[in-house]
Structure formats: structure tokens, C-alpha cells
Design an enzyme around this catalytic site. Sequence first.
Site, PDB file in Angstrom:
ATOM      1  N   LYS A   1      -2.766   6.098  -4.225  1.00  0.00           N
ATOM      2  CA  LYS A   1      -3.929   6.924  -3.892  1.00  0.00           C
ATOM      3  C   LYS A   1      -3.790   8.330  -4.467  1.00  0.00           C
ATOM      4  O   LYS A   1      -2.701   8.901  -4.474  1.00  0.00           O
ATOM      5  CB  LYS A   1      -4.094   7.022  -2.367  1.00  0.00           C
ATOM      6  CG  LYS A   1      -4.062   5.685  -1.644  1.00  0.00           C
ATOM      7  CD  LYS A   1      -4.276   5.852  -0.144  1.00  0.00           C
ATOM      8  CE  LYS A   1      -3.967   4.573   0.604  1.00  0.00           C
ATOM      9  NZ  LYS A   1      -2.532   4.451   0.930  1.00  0.00           N
TER      10      LYS A   1
ATOM     11  N   TYR B   1       2.553   9.993  -0.061  1.00  0.00           N
ATOM     12  CA  TYR B   1       3.641   9.409   0.749  1.00  0.00           C
ATOM     13  C   TYR B   1       4.995   9.712   0.106  1.00  0.00           C
ATOM     14  O   TYR B   1       6.036   9.515   0.728  1.00  0.00           O
ATOM     15  CB  TYR B   1       3.505   7.888   0.881  1.00  0.00           C
ATOM     16  CG  TYR B   1       2.264   7.395   1.577  1.00  0.00           C
ATOM     17  CD1 TYR B   1       1.380   8.253   2.224  1.00  0.00           C
ATOM     18  CD2 TYR B   1       1.972   6.028   1.580  1.00  0.00           C
ATOM     19  CE1 TYR B   1       0.241   7.764   2.844  1.00  0.00           C
ATOM     20  CE2 TYR B   1       0.832   5.544   2.207  1.00  0.00           C
ATOM     21  CZ  TYR B   1      -0.032   6.407   2.826  1.00  0.00           C
ATOM     22  OH  TYR B   1      -1.166   5.921   3.437  1.00  0.00           O
TER      23      TYR B   1
ATOM     24  N   ASP C   1       0.833  -1.205   0.000  1.00  0.00           N
ATOM     25  CA  ASP C   1       0.000   0.000   0.000  1.00  0.00           C
ATOM     26  C   ASP C   1       0.867   1.254   0.000  1.00  0.00           C
ATOM     27  O   ASP C   1       1.692   1.453   0.892  1.00  0.00           O
ATOM     28  CB  ASP C   1      -0.898  -0.003   1.245  1.00  0.00           C
ATOM     29  CG  ASP C   1      -1.801   1.219   1.299  1.00  0.00           C
ATOM     30  OD1 ASP C   1      -2.883   1.170   0.682  1.00  0.00           O
ATOM     31  OD2 ASP C   1      -1.426   2.216   1.943  1.00  0.00           O
TER      32      ASP C   1
ATOM     33  N   HIS D   1      -7.889   9.382  -1.904  1.00  0.00           N
ATOM     34  CA  HIS D   1      -7.331   9.345  -0.550  1.00  0.00           C
ATOM     35  C   HIS D   1      -8.307   9.874   0.519  1.00  0.00           C
ATOM     36  O   HIS D   1      -8.392   9.311   1.609  1.00  0.00           O
ATOM     37  CB  HIS D   1      -6.012  10.133  -0.513  1.00  0.00           C
ATOM     38  CG  HIS D   1      -5.035   9.623   0.500  1.00  0.00           C
ATOM     39  ND1 HIS D   1      -3.676   9.750   0.359  1.00  0.00           N
ATOM     40  CD2 HIS D   1      -5.212   8.972   1.674  1.00  0.00           C
ATOM     41  CE1 HIS D   1      -3.065   9.206   1.402  1.00  0.00           C
ATOM     42  NE2 HIS D   1      -3.981   8.741   2.219  1.00  0.00           N
TER      43      HIS D   1
END
Length: 280
Positions: A77, A52, A47, A110
Site C-alpha cells: 500500500k 508497516y 497483505d 492506503h
Amino acid sequence: MMNQVPEITLNDGLTLPVIGLGTYKLKGSMGVNAITSAINLGYRLIDSAYNYENEGTVGEAVRRSSVPRQDLLITSKLPGRYQSYELAITAIQESLYRAHLDYYDLYLIHWPNPKQDKYVEAWQALIDAKKWGFIRSIGVCNFLPEHLERLEKETGVKPSINQIELHPFFNQGQQRKYHQEHHIITESWSPLGRANAVLENETIKQIANRHQKTVSQIILRWHYQLGAISIPKSASPERQLENLSIFDFSLDESEMKMINGLTRPDGRLQNQDPAIYEEF
């Protein structure tokens, strides 16, 4: 070592393992090593997210691993700032370029960012990206029932998965019930509560002692028995293996009830209420 991890089939037919690896803050060469280690230990679901800033790290781990790409399930996402249709399409392509991947197995919005009110537009972009072969399965994160209903009503397509904050202090009973009734799989982010007070909880410690398991293993087993996919993050091979080793025991009804009883109305870790929280 390959662990036999049970699988769940999504409403669009894609099959996912019930436990994956969270990669938040896993970046650079240390991140690549951690993710490669997890894949070698048997993790197949990885994931990530645009925000990120580690899609490149994930892609490099995929290339370095001995497991064929088609046997891995990679998630990313879409961030809130790219929810308008055209920006979303470009962001999905950029996500793929960053990771040097031809497709994502799962791509999620997200956060709904309801004040911006662009999540339906973003969802249409995901629907089209799936048609074009960029994504195999499309879902969301942190969507409340009213957001989910609107997606299906306005596009005719419901998400395969909703990734939500879920841990013993915030068990999301009503949200999970809604998912179950509408054939949407629940995925848990921060399944161990970001290693906060959950891991020091006496109730869970007692259950762990009874089963001769760690507190983390008890919590991850609880997620599994709730029917949720969990994505614990760990950079340590020992902990990664420990987190996968939850399929040789089970919690009885009373133990599940004890853990469910720990939930709190204000149990969110960062007070991120999807009804008002905005993520960009």
C-alpha cells in the site's frame, strides 16, 4: 497441509482467495517465520504496506517458502506522504526493491487523505504502474463512496478492491452495498476487531458453542458470508490454521442477523473516519 480456500474474482479478472494473512507488526526473523508458516499452511494472499515497514520481511518469506512466487498474491500500500504522482511512482518501485519482488499482485492507496486532495493523482500513478507491469491489480483502502466516484469519473478506472475497517461492531452495511452495486470487492481490515471486546461478546460465543467452533472462526465465517475478503493477522501456526478452517460449516440467516445486529454507529476502533483522517 493445504486448505481449499474459495476464491473471488475482481472486476479486472484477478482471482483472490477469500481469506489472507494480515502482517501488521510482523517484522524481522520472527515475522519471516510467521509468514512462512502461514504460506506452508495454505495462505496464498499476504497483505503488507509501505508503512508497516515489513515489505522486506514479506519478500524474504516468499523466497523461503516452498510455494512458487506465481502462486502467491502479495499486497502492499502507498502511504499518504507519497500521493503526488512522481513520488507515488518512486514509492511503488521502492516497495518492490524492499521486497525483492518483480511485481505486486495488488497495490492499494492506503488512505484517501482528502484534505491533501492528491488521491486522484496517486490513483493515476497506480494506473500507469499497472500498465508498466509493476502491479497486477490496483485498489484502495478506506475510500468513501464519494472518493470512489471521483476516481472513476476523473480517470475512467475504478478500483478492484476497497479494504475497509470491518468487524461485528462496525459492519459497514451502506459501504458494502455501494461496493456490491459498483462491482468493487470489499476487503476487511481488523476483521476480528484487533482482538478487542468482539472476542468476548456473548452473542458470538453462543453461536460458537452451537457450531463447536471458536469465536474467531464464527467472525471470519461471517465475513465470508458477507462476501468480504478477510485478512486476520496471527503469528501462531495453530491460530493461522484455525483461521483458515471456516469452510466446513455455515451460519444460518438468523445467526448472520444476530451478528449484524452488534454494529454500532461509533464502532470504529480508533475513530479513524476516512472523511477527515490523514495518514502519512
